[in-house]
Structures are given as C-alpha cells and as structure tokens.
Design a protein around this motif. Sequence first.
Motif, PDB file in Angstrom:
ATOM      1  N   ILE A  57       0.778  -0.998  -0.219  1.00 24.62           N
ATOM      2  CA  ILE A  57       0.104  -0.041   0.341  1.00 24.62           C
ATOM      3  C   ILE A  57       0.657   0.892  -0.374  1.00 24.62           C
ATOM      4  N   HIS A  58       1.673   1.369   0.508  1.00 28.25           N
ATOM      5  CA  HIS A  58       3.156   2.344   0.860  1.00 28.25           C
ATOM      6  C   HIS A  58       3.851   2.201  -0.530  1.00 28.25           C
ATOM      7  N   HIS A  59       4.093   1.447  -1.260  1.00 27.69           N
ATOM      8  CA  HIS A  59       4.763   1.717  -2.631  1.00 27.69           C
ATOM      9  C   HIS A  59       3.487   2.758  -3.194  1.00 27.69           C
TER      10      HIS A  59
ATOM     11  N   ASN B 233      11.523  11.236  -1.203  1.00 27.97           N
ATOM     12  CA  ASN B 233      11.409  10.676   0.721  1.00 27.97           C
ATOM     13  C   ASN B 233      12.094   9.163  -0.189  1.00 27.97           C
ATOM     14  N   HIS B 234      10.488   9.092  -0.150  1.00 25.91           N
ATOM     15  CA  HIS B 234      10.119   7.226  -0.727  1.00 25.91           C
ATOM     16  C   HIS B 234      10.955   6.398  -1.071  1.00 25.91           C
ATOM     17  N   SER B 235      11.173   7.725  -2.575  1.00 25.85           N
ATOM     18  CA  SER B 235      12.179   6.424  -3.025  1.00 25.85           C
ATOM     19  C   SER B 235      13.796   5.907  -2.855  1.00 25.85           C
TER      20      SER B 235
ATOM     21  N   ILE C 271      13.466   7.528   8.217  1.00 18.85           N
ATOM     22  CA  ILE C 271      12.620   6.527   9.099  1.00 18.85           C
ATOM     23  C   ILE C 271      11.356   7.378   8.627  1.00 18.85           C
ATOM     24  N   ASP C 272      10.502   6.502   7.448  1.00 17.04           N
ATOM     25  CA  ASP C 272       9.130   7.892   7.489  1.00 17.04           C
ATOM     26  C   ASP C 272       8.305   6.899   8.336  1.00 17.04           C
ATOM     27  N   VAL C 273       8.133   8.231   9.119  1.00 23.25           N
ATOM     28  CA  VAL C 273       6.932   8.297  10.678  1.00 23.25           C
ATOM     29  C   VAL C 273       5.308   8.445  10.596  1.00 23.25           C
TER      30      VAL C 273
ATOM     31  N   GLU D 236       2.093   7.361  10.315  1.00 26.01           N
ATOM     32  CA  GLU D 236       1.268   6.400  10.544  1.00 26.01           C
ATOM     33  C   GLU D 236       1.327   5.480   9.339  1.00 26.01           C
ATOM     34  N   HIS D 237       0.998   6.534   7.997  1.00 28.73           N
ATOM     35  CA  HIS D 237       0.701   5.237   6.964  1.00 28.73           C
ATOM     36  C   HIS D 237       2.207   3.627   6.871  1.00 28.73           C
ATOM     37  N   ALA D 238       2.983   4.324   7.324  1.00 23.63           N
ATOM     38  CA  ALA D 238       4.219   3.415   7.652  1.00 23.63           C
ATOM     39  C   ALA D 238       4.115   2.383   8.695  1.00 23.63           C
TER      40      ALA D 238
HETATM   41 MN    MN Z   1       5.714   6.872   3.554  1.00 28.41          MN
END
Ligand code: MN
Length: 204
Positions: A25-27, A81-83, A164-166, A168-170
């Motif tokens: 889902i995150h990706h 950031n996600h990449s 680190i992605d904090v 909540e979806h992470a």
């Molecule tokens: Mn994220």
Amino acid sequence: MFRLPKLGYGYNALEPYIDAATMEIHHTKHHQAYIDNLNKALEKYPELSGKSLEELLAEDAKIVPSDIKGAVINHGGGHYNHSFFWEIMGPPTAKEPQGKLAEAIESTFGGLVKFKEAFSQKAMGVFGSGWAFLIMTPEGKLALKRHSFQNSPVMRGNTPLLGIDVWEHAYYLKYKNRRAEYIEAWWSVVNWQEVEKRFLAGTK
Ligand code: MN
C-alpha cells in the motif's frame, strides 16, 4: 513525467518487521499518489519537464512558480523521500556499519548504540506526520534532523544517509499507534551498505 521506481526486493522481503500489506500500500498507493500529484502540478509548466527532483526541491530554486511551490515541496518531497526510503531498507541482516561510516558514527555520536538511541528519539519526537533523518551537511558533517510532512533534506542542500518515515501510514496496519515498536523493528531492515555508499559518495 516522474514514475514510480521499482523496489529492489519483494513486498514481503522485510517481514516480519514491516509487513507485506503495509509495503504494498505504501509503495503502490501512497508513493504513487505523490508522483501523480507532482506530475499534475508540473503539467502547467512544460518548461520544467526534464528538471530533476533536486533542482525542483532546492529551497533557493527560482525555477518553480509560486502557485505550484507548495505542491512541489509536498509531492516532490514525498517522491524523493520515499524513493530514498525504499533504497536504504532491505531484507533483514545482522550487518552493521563498517569502515569510514562506522568511524564517523563513533566520532559524532559515540558509537552505534548511542547513535541508534539518538536517532530513535528523534523519530519518536516527530509530532504528527514526518521523518527523522541522518544527514550529511555540505561541510561533510553528520547530523540528525526531524522533518515535518514531506520536507526533504535536499531542500537545504543536505544529503540524506538514513531516514525513517514515521507517518502513520508507514506502520499503522501492523503496529497501530505503537510507533516505538515500529522504530525498534525497523533497525533490522536498514541496509547499511546503501547508507555507507551514500556516505562515501558524499565525502568525495
Ligand atoms: Mn510514507
């Protein structure tokens, strides 16, 4: 046109620390949405096509018109950031930082254990949605930074080494509101080789 990068591992590769459903889902949803919204914002300005994310995100960049500046920071930052996040993670290993990176962590933070504590505290201290980063400054110094929303280290000319992605979806699917447990588990999927690669590239 920006496109969703492929992951270098399967959605289930970070189990049990980060579950496959969260990764997928995150990706495919969250990251994809940042890209779609970034592309939509840029549609209006064809002269910006071909610009890199770094060029678009640089804080002093005059190339981004003010009416899309916010969208570029939020969605371009989200894409950047996600990449980065996918690359500094990988299948669980017991590996630890080596060589020059280990030395820099020792001299800046007093060793890996203290570094992890300080980084985890930074991540716990993010109020609401955001990130904690280990960055390298343009002067080559290591530092910990908290960033709200999708603000990205590249906006200030810093090089992210670890983050680190904090949001909540992470972690919410698996860890609910227990951010501390997520952070603790996340250390097991840090790809230190990739962190080291970025560190060495930054020190050149
Ligand atoms: Mn994220």
